[in-house]
Structure formats: C-alpha cells, structure tokens
Design a protein around this motif. Structure first.
Motif, PDB file in Angstrom:
ATOM      1  N   THR A 180       0.809  -1.218   0.000  1.00  0.00           N
ATOM      2  CA  THR A 180       0.000   0.000   0.000  1.00  0.00           C
ATOM      3  C   THR A 180       0.842   1.267   0.000  1.00  0.00           C
ATOM      4  O   THR A 180       0.326   2.353  -0.235  1.00  0.00           O
ATOM      5  N   ASP A 181       2.123   1.166   0.286  1.00  0.00           N
ATOM      6  CA  ASP A 181       2.989   2.347   0.371  1.00  0.00           C
ATOM      7  C   ASP A 181       3.319   2.847  -1.037  1.00  0.00           C
ATOM      8  O   ASP A 181       3.652   2.065  -1.920  1.00  0.00           O
ATOM      9  N   PRO A 182       3.246   4.167  -1.256  1.00  0.00           N
ATOM     10  CA  PRO A 182       3.545   4.705  -2.599  1.00  0.00           C
ATOM     11  C   PRO A 182       4.954   4.371  -3.081  1.00  0.00           C
ATOM     12  O   PRO A 182       5.210   4.351  -4.288  1.00  0.00           O
ATOM     13  N   ARG A 183       5.881   4.100  -2.155  1.00  0.00           N
ATOM     14  CA  ARG A 183       7.260   3.813  -2.558  1.00  0.00           C
ATOM     15  C   ARG A 183       7.487   2.323  -2.845  1.00  0.00           C
ATOM     16  O   ARG A 183       8.590   1.936  -3.236  1.00  0.00           O
ATOM     17  N   TYR A 184       6.473   1.509  -2.647  1.00  0.00           N
ATOM     18  CA  TYR A 184       6.665   0.072  -2.841  1.00  0.00           C
ATOM     19  C   TYR A 184       7.128  -0.291  -4.249  1.00  0.00           C
ATOM     20  O   TYR A 184       8.032  -1.135  -4.399  1.00  0.00           O
ATOM     21  N   PRO A 185       6.573   0.296  -5.327  1.00  0.00           N
ATOM     22  CA  PRO A 185       7.061  -0.090  -6.659  1.00  0.00           C
ATOM     23  C   PRO A 185       8.555   0.138  -6.835  1.00  0.00           C
ATOM     24  O   PRO A 185       9.254  -0.703  -7.430  1.00  0.00           O
ATOM     25  N   ALA A 186       9.079   1.257  -6.325  1.00  0.00           N
ATOM     26  CA  ALA A 186      10.515   1.519  -6.431  1.00  0.00           C
ATOM     27  C   ALA A 186      11.308   0.506  -5.617  1.00  0.00           C
ATOM     28  O   ALA A 186      12.363   0.022  -6.049  1.00  0.00           O
ATOM     29  N   LEU A 187      10.793   0.170  -4.430  1.00  0.00           N
ATOM     30  CA  LEU A 187      11.472  -0.824  -3.600  1.00  0.00           C
ATOM     31  C   LEU A 187      11.442  -2.191  -4.265  1.00  0.00           C
ATOM     32  O   LEU A 187      12.420  -2.954  -4.197  1.00  0.00           O
ATOM     33  N   GLN A 188      10.343  -2.525  -4.924  1.00  0.00           N
ATOM     34  CA  GLN A 188      10.249  -3.802  -5.634  1.00  0.00           C
ATOM     35  C   GLN A 188      11.325  -3.897  -6.706  1.00  0.00           C
ATOM     36  O   GLN A 188      11.981  -4.938  -6.851  1.00  0.00           O
ATOM     37  N   LEU A 189      11.549  -2.824  -7.448  1.00  0.00           N
ATOM     38  CA  LEU A 189      12.569  -2.843  -8.494  1.00  0.00           C
ATOM     39  C   LEU A 189      13.965  -2.876  -7.892  1.00  0.00           C
ATOM     40  O   LEU A 189      14.870  -3.536  -8.442  1.00  0.00           O
ATOM     41  N   ALA A 190      14.174  -2.198  -6.766  1.00  0.00           N
ATOM     42  CA  ALA A 190      15.475  -2.265  -6.093  1.00  0.00           C
ATOM     43  C   ALA A 190      15.766  -3.682  -5.632  1.00  0.00           C
ATOM     44  O   ALA A 190      16.902  -4.177  -5.756  1.00  0.00           O
ATOM     45  N   ASN A 191      14.760  -4.363  -5.109  1.00  0.00           N
ATOM     46  CA  ASN A 191      14.959  -5.741  -4.658  1.00  0.00           C
ATOM     47  C   ASN A 191      15.298  -6.662  -5.821  1.00  0.00           C
ATOM     48  O   ASN A 191      16.167  -7.531  -5.706  1.00  0.00           O
ATOM     49  N   LEU A 192      14.597  -6.514  -6.933  1.00  0.00           N
ATOM     50  CA  LEU A 192      14.910  -7.346  -8.099  1.00  0.00           C
ATOM     51  C   LEU A 192      16.351  -7.124  -8.546  1.00  0.00           C
ATOM     52  O   LEU A 192      17.055  -8.077  -8.891  1.00  0.00           O
ATOM     53  N   THR A 193      16.800  -5.884  -8.524  1.00  0.00           N
ATOM     54  CA  THR A 193      18.184  -5.596  -8.900  1.00  0.00           C
ATOM     55  C   THR A 193      19.162  -6.284  -7.962  1.00  0.00           C
ATOM     56  O   THR A 193      20.170  -6.846  -8.398  1.00  0.00           O
ATOM     57  N   TYR A 194      18.844  -6.286  -6.684  1.00  0.00           N
ATOM     58  CA  TYR A 194      19.756  -6.875  -5.699  1.00  0.00           C
ATOM     59  C   TYR A 194      19.809  -8.402  -5.804  1.00  0.00           C
ATOM     60  O   TYR A 194      20.876  -8.982  -5.980  1.00  0.00           O
ATOM     61  N   GLY A 195      18.650  -9.065  -5.659  1.00  0.00           N
ATOM     62  CA  GLY A 195      18.670 -10.522  -5.619  1.00  0.00           C
ATOM     63  C   GLY A 195      17.363 -11.179  -5.996  1.00  0.00           C
ATOM     64  O   GLY A 195      17.161 -12.361  -5.731  1.00  0.00           O
ATOM     65  N   GLY A 196      16.451 -10.424  -6.606  1.00  0.00           N
ATOM     66  CA  GLY A 196      15.099 -10.919  -6.812  1.00  0.00           C
ATOM     67  C   GLY A 196      14.872 -11.733  -8.058  1.00  0.00           C
ATOM     68  O   GLY A 196      13.789 -12.285  -8.234  1.00  0.00           O
ATOM     69  N   TYR A 197      15.873 -11.826  -8.955  1.00  0.00           N
ATOM     70  CA  TYR A 197      15.715 -12.691 -10.127  1.00  0.00           C
ATOM     71  C   TYR A 197      17.093 -13.157 -10.578  1.00  0.00           C
ATOM     72  O   TYR A 197      18.120 -12.791  -9.988  1.00  0.00           O
ATOM     73  N   PHE A 198      17.124 -14.016 -11.599  1.00  0.00           N
ATOM     74  CA  PHE A 198      18.360 -14.736 -11.899  1.00  0.00           C
ATOM     75  C   PHE A 198      19.488 -13.810 -12.337  1.00  0.00           C
ATOM     76  O   PHE A 198      20.663 -14.109 -12.113  1.00  0.00           O
ATOM     77  N   SER A 199      19.181 -12.693 -12.977  1.00  0.00           N
ATOM     78  CA  SER A 199      20.220 -11.782 -13.457  1.00  0.00           C
ATOM     79  C   SER A 199      20.561 -10.694 -12.452  1.00  0.00           C
ATOM     80  O   SER A 199      21.154  -9.678 -12.810  1.00  0.00           O
ATOM     81  N   SER A 200      20.192 -10.891 -11.198  1.00  0.00           N
ATOM     82  CA  SER A 200      20.442  -9.883 -10.168  1.00  0.00           C
ATOM     83  C   SER A 200      21.916  -9.814  -9.797  1.00  0.00           C
ATOM     84  O   SER A 200      22.720 -10.703 -10.109  1.00  0.00           O
ATOM     85  N   ARG A 201      22.275  -8.759  -9.072  1.00  0.00           N
ATOM     86  CA  ARG A 201      23.662  -8.572  -8.668  1.00  0.00           C
ATOM     87  C   ARG A 201      24.138  -9.675  -7.721  1.00  0.00           C
ATOM     88  O   ARG A 201      25.271 -10.160  -7.839  1.00  0.00           O
ATOM     89  N   LEU A 202      23.323 -10.053  -6.774  1.00  0.00           N
ATOM     90  CA  LEU A 202      23.726 -11.076  -5.811  1.00  0.00           C
ATOM     91  C   LEU A 202      23.963 -12.415  -6.506  1.00  0.00           C
ATOM     92  O   LEU A 202      24.968 -13.092  -6.243  1.00  0.00           O
ATOM     93  N   VAL A 203      23.043 -12.812  -7.363  1.00  0.00           N
ATOM     94  CA  VAL A 203      23.192 -14.083  -8.086  1.00  0.00           C
ATOM     95  C   VAL A 203      24.424 -14.035  -8.974  1.00  0.00           C
ATOM     96  O   VAL A 203      25.210 -14.996  -9.044  1.00  0.00           O
TER      97      VAL A 203
END
Length: 461
Positions: A282-305
């Motif tokens: 419900t937070d207006p910043r959630y979409p930006a946080l969702q994309l930050a998480n994907l960049t970090y480790g949320g999908y196979f091409s993420s930085r952590l992976v």
C-alpha cells in the motif's frame, strides 16, 4: 586442457553481431480482465469474485484469520486442517471425495500462524456442489475420534522428519531470533504437542475460530460475478457468528543488528538467512522498492546471483524477496553454501547490500527489472489459479482487484532516481540482521573476523 572462464550476463547475451536485444513488452495492459464484485455478505464474509472465462473452471481461495495465543494452538490447528475434510454431519470422507470428483473438483486446507486457508477448484457447472460441500465442512465438520487420532499420529511422524531439514531449522532459528516469543514463530508445532491434541480440542477450535466475519473468499473463473453473490448468500447462510476471526498481533519492527550463528554440529552446509524491514504494497514507494529488490537478488540476473553464484560459485541458489504479514512487510535474503565458503559468501552478500545503495542501479538495470516485474506479474495472473492466488494474497492486506490492475502502470512510472533512493534507504547493511546455521567449530573463527556475529544455542535436531 582448456580452462573455462566466467562469462557475465552481458557476455552470455552477446552474439557475433552484438548484444542480443531484450524483447519489448509492448503496450501495458491490465493484469487480467477484472470484471468483478467486491462485497461483504450478511455474515461478515468479504467476497472478491472475478470473471475470467478462459476455461470452464472456477478457482476458490478462502482465507480465515486464525491466530491463537494458547501454547497448543499451533498443534491443534495443524490437526484441524489435516482432518477438516474427513467427514461432516452429512458426509463421510468418501462422500466428500466422491461429490467433488463428480464435478472435477477438489478442496484442501492448510494453516500457518496468521491464517487458515482453504483452496479448491471445480468445473464451473459444478459450482453449486462446490459451495454446498464447502458450507457443510465449515458448519458441521465432525472430527470423529478415530480420524483425529489417525491423522495426529501421521502428523507426528512427518514433523519428526521435517525438523531434521536444514531449511526448516534455519527458518525457525530466524523467526526466533527476530520475533522472540511472538505467535508468528510457531509455524510448525512440536511433535509432543500434537500428541496431546484431543478430538474435543479440535472441535472446540473449529467452533471458536472458523468464522466468516473478517475472512475473505476469492473466486476466479467462468461465472457471472453479480450472480454469484446471491448464490453465496444462500449457500453460506448457515455459517454465522457475531465474533470476528482472530487476527495475528502486529509484528514488531525488525531492527538491524548482529547476525546469530546457530551451531549445527557436523553440518557440511550452512544456511544464510538475512532480514530487514520493508514497505507494504500500500505504500507509494513500494514499486521503487520492488525494483530495487529485483536488482539486488530478486531474479536470476540480479547482482547477488551474478556475484555469489555465477562469478564465485559459492551457492547454487541465492535469492531476495518480500514476505507480507498482515499489513507489514520484510525483505529477506537466503543462500545455502558449503562450510568452507560460508564466510566469504556472507561477506559478498553484505558487500552487495552496500553496493546497491552506493553504486545505485543504472538506467539499463532498472529497465531490465521493470520489464521483468511487469512481465512476471502478467504471466502469474494469466491463469485462473494464478490470478486467484494473487488476489487472495492482496486481500490479506486490504487490497483488491484494482490494485492488481493498476500495478503495471505504477511500475512503468518509477524513475531511476526513485529506485536508487529506495536502494539506499532499505538495503543498507546496517538495516539487516539474521542467522547463519552451520557447524560452529569451522564457521565461528571466520565469521568472528568479519565482525557483527554472536553465537547462539545449538539448533534442535
């Protein structure tokens, strides 16, 4: 003898003619045809019914808040869901299974500290029978003694096996470390508690806690949403209570701090589990946080992976993602590693957390995760089953079909600067705590050298 060299994602995606282009998503559209009704019945049950007539089926998801403070609540609740569909005042186990089979249907139940869930499906033509069987179970499940005793014995055996699994041990250790004695930590009952559960206790829990008021029924399928309401009022009219279903107490906020090393003598692998406070949907910043998480480790091409799997080979699988409980959210990081590289993997995991904020996602990274987020949302809601599960999860946070339909537009509007700020604000290493479960003799000296670790009690085995 040739020596293989590491290729990063960009190199893998390159052809002799240049980089292989990522397919465009095309025009954004709603996640589904969301012709729907969102209404509360006379008994207090919220109904979210969505028409999706791709196949002549209906998917059903019923979520009943099911928290409890009693020390035996988790054990009694597990026995309840194991025996809920074994008989009612009108049907025995065979009768329930037969009626559902005749309409191509099924119903099953599960429970966790927050909710009791009943999931099911049937041919659209069999919807009246599905509702009738569901109503019968909700209002007159019998929990006869021999069924309860038999399923309890089976459950004790399964729990004994489950508690030897490293991932289960790590999950319990993480919850205890972060939430102490909060009821959310009781995801899995103790076998000795299950052995103490009586049929009378199960029947009493059903009467006291399987309640319509405060619960949400989600239906997706080939039906008229407006016409479904009167049918439900009739079918579930006997499911009544003035009491509201029991909601899990609010979780305490997760504070960053030392990571707990949980000794597991002789283990050859370690489980790394980190956690931090995040934002609800419900937070207006959630979409930006969702994309930050994907960049970090949320999908196979993420930085952590890319770092600890592809480049260094420390783990087969590393991942970060959100967990929503009520109207709160956390972000978690998990990886399983061999003992000899655990400390190095921990170091790189925290390094990538810091780098995400200090070297923020580029425009190219943001566009890549944006397309992934929108595309995966559309894919996950393309089926009736996926859409029903998504809507049911959203309903737990007070959201509905509108949120799902509008979310691709919100993701498309997020700027690179907003993702960078979310990364800095929510992925700072100091915001995280967690556990590492493994052999303390081999791990403790190396983790102590990194700092920020304490040694806890040995894991139960």
């Amino acid at each position: 003898m040739s020596t293989a060299t590491h290729r990063d994602a960009a190199e893998i995606g390159r052809t002799p003619r240049g980089p292989r282009p990522v397919p465009e998503l095309g025009d954004q559209r709603a996640a589904a045809d969301l012709s729907h009704v969102d209404i509360t019945l006379g008994n207090g049950l919220r109904v979210l019914a969505v028409r999706k007539a791709t196949v002549p089926l209906v998917e059903l998801r019923l979520r009943i808040p099911f928290a409890g403070e009693d020390p035996l609540h988790a054990a009694t609740a597990e026995v309840l869901v194991e025996t809920m569909f074994t008989g009612t005042g009108r049907r025995d186990r065979i009768g329930i299974d037969t009626e559902l089979a005749l309409i191509g249907g099924e119903l099953n139940a599960s429970v966790d500290p927050e909710r009791l869930s009943i999931n099911g499906s049937a041919l659209a033509s069999g919807l009246p029978t599905l509702f009738e069987v569901l109503a019968d179970v909700l209002t007159s499940a019998s929990y006869v003694d021999n069924e309860v005793n038999r399923e309890s014995a089976r459950l004790v055996e399964r729990l004994a096996v489950s508690r030897t699994q490293p991932r289960v041990i790590a999950r319990e250790a993480l919850l205890k470390h972060v939430y102490g004695e909060h009821p959310v930590t009781r995801e899995m009952p103790q076998a000795e508690d299950v052995a103490r559960v009586t049929p009378d206790a199960v029947r009493a829990l059903h009467a006291a806690s399987v309640l319509p008021r405060g619960s949400v029924l989600t239906l997706v399928g080939d039906f008229d949403p407006d016409g479904i309401v009167s049918r439900l009022e009739e079918a579930l009219g006997g499911w009544q209570s003035d009491t509201t279903a029991s909601v899990l107490p609010a979780l305490p906020l997760v504070a960053g701090g030392d990571v707990l090393l949980v000794p597991r003598a002789g283990a050859v692998q370690s489980q790394i589990r980190l956690i931090a406070q995040a934002l609800p949907r419900t937070d207006p910043r959630y979409p930006a946080l969702q994309l930050a998480n994907l960049t970090y480790g949320g999908y196979f091409s993420s930085r952590l992976v890319e770092n600890i799997r592809e480049d260094k080979g420390y783990t087969y699988s590393a991942h970060s993602g959100f967990e929503f409980t009520g109207r709160t959210a956390t972000v978690g990081v998990d990886a399983d590693t061999a003992n000899d590289v655990t400390a190095a993997a921990v170091l790189e995991t925290f390094y990538e957390l810091g780098r995400l904020g200090l070297v923020p996602p580029t425009a190219e990274e943001v566009e890549s995760v944006r397309q992934y987020a929108i595309g995966s949302l559309l894919t996950s809601t393309a089926s009736q089953s996926g859409l029903a599960s998504q809507l049911s999860a959203l309903a737990a946070g007070g959201l509905g079909a509108e949120w799902l339909a509008e979310h691709p537009v919100r993701l498309a509007a997020v700027t690179v600067e907003e993702v960078a700020q979310a990364a800095l604000d929510f992925f700072a290493p100091t915001r995280f705590t967690g556990v590492v479960v493994g052999d303390a003799d081999s791990l403790a000296p190396k983790l102590a050298a990194l700092g920020g670790f304490t040694v806890g009690e040995p894991a139960a085995s």
